[in-house]
Write an enzyme that holds these catalytic residues in place. Structure first.
Site, short mmCIF file in Angstrom:
data_model
loop_
_atom_site.label_atom_id
_atom_site.label_comp_id
_atom_site.label_asym_id
_atom_site.label_seq_id
_atom_site.Cartn_x
_atom_site.Cartn_y
_atom_site.Cartn_z
N LEU A 1 0.80 -1.22 0.00
CA LEU A 1 0.00 0.00 0.00
C LEU A 1 0.84 1.27 0.00
CD1 LEU A 1 -2.80 -0.93 2.57
CD2 LEU A 1 -3.03 -0.69 0.10
N SER A 2 2.15 1.16 -0.01
CA SER A 2 3.00 2.33 0.12
C SER A 2 3.10 3.16 -1.16
CB SER A 2 4.41 1.91 0.54
OG SER A 2 5.31 2.99 0.42
N PRO A 3 2.77 4.46 -1.09
CA PRO A 3 2.94 5.29 -2.28
C PRO A 3 4.41 5.45 -2.65
CG PRO A 3 2.42 6.65 -0.36
CD PRO A 3 2.25 5.22 0.06
#
Length: 198
Positions: A11-13
């Protein structure tokens, strides 16, 4: 030959904004990449971090400027407020681990496709059909989305423990030998380290 432990979150941008530059650096030096998807949210709570929604307004505003700037710099599409964030990133991580164990595709591409699905494609990576499409695009059997859930959960939990023990507190996080590099903006430093210049 060097081995890079790559701790990343589905989920990390910032993992998305790293693109596949890690793979390019590794190929340049013949280094191996040990992909370690882990639970970043739990890592935050265990290492003194703060969830994005709970951060001071100054940090929230800075993040809102910095991420789109980085996306423009890298020439990547980016949505600061994606339709499906936050969501449950574990199913995609379990599928990644199943693909890692099965082989046959491109793990670097899979990591990127998963994060791109969230931050550019407006897809929910908690959904089975999205995970299957990611696997297919990276050259893996889409059926891996349905297999290895127990092994995936165990590995995901173990990766978290290894991350905390190794001093990881964010993502992307790269460790080679005894050197730690946090953030996609430290890929240049990782490159220089592997070249023996840093």
């Amino acid at each position: 030959m060097a081995t890079i432990d790559y701790y990343f979150a589905t989920l990390s941008p910032y993992c998305y904004l790293a693109g596949q530059r890690l793979e390019e650096v590794a190929a340049k030096y013949g280094a191996d990449i040990n992909y370690k998807p882990f639970d970043l949210i739990t890592a935050f709570s265990r290492t003194g971090g703060t969830l994005p929604k709970d951060r001071h307004i100054s940090r929230i505003e800075y993040r809102a400027q910095a991420m789109p700037r980085e996306a423009r710099k890298q020439g990547m599409p980016f949505n600061l407020q994606p339709a499906h964030w936050p969501t449950n990133g574990a199913p995609a991580a379990y599928a990644f681990i199943a693909a890692q164990n099965a082989g046959g595709g491109d793990l670097g591409k899979l990591a990127h496709v998963i994060t791109r699905s969230v931050w550019a494609d407006e897809k929910d990576i908690a959904q089975d059909d999205v995970v299957r499409a990611c696997l297919t695009e990276a050259g893996f059997d889409p059926g891996l989305a349905d297999s290895g859930m127990l092994v995936g959960a165990e590995t995901y939990a173990r990766n978290l423990e290894e991350a905390v023990d190794a001093g990881v507190f964010g993502a992307p996080f790269y460790i080679v030998e005894d050197q730690r590099f946090w953030g996609q903006d430290k890929l240049e430093d990782l490159d220089l380290h592997l070249a023996g210049k840093l």
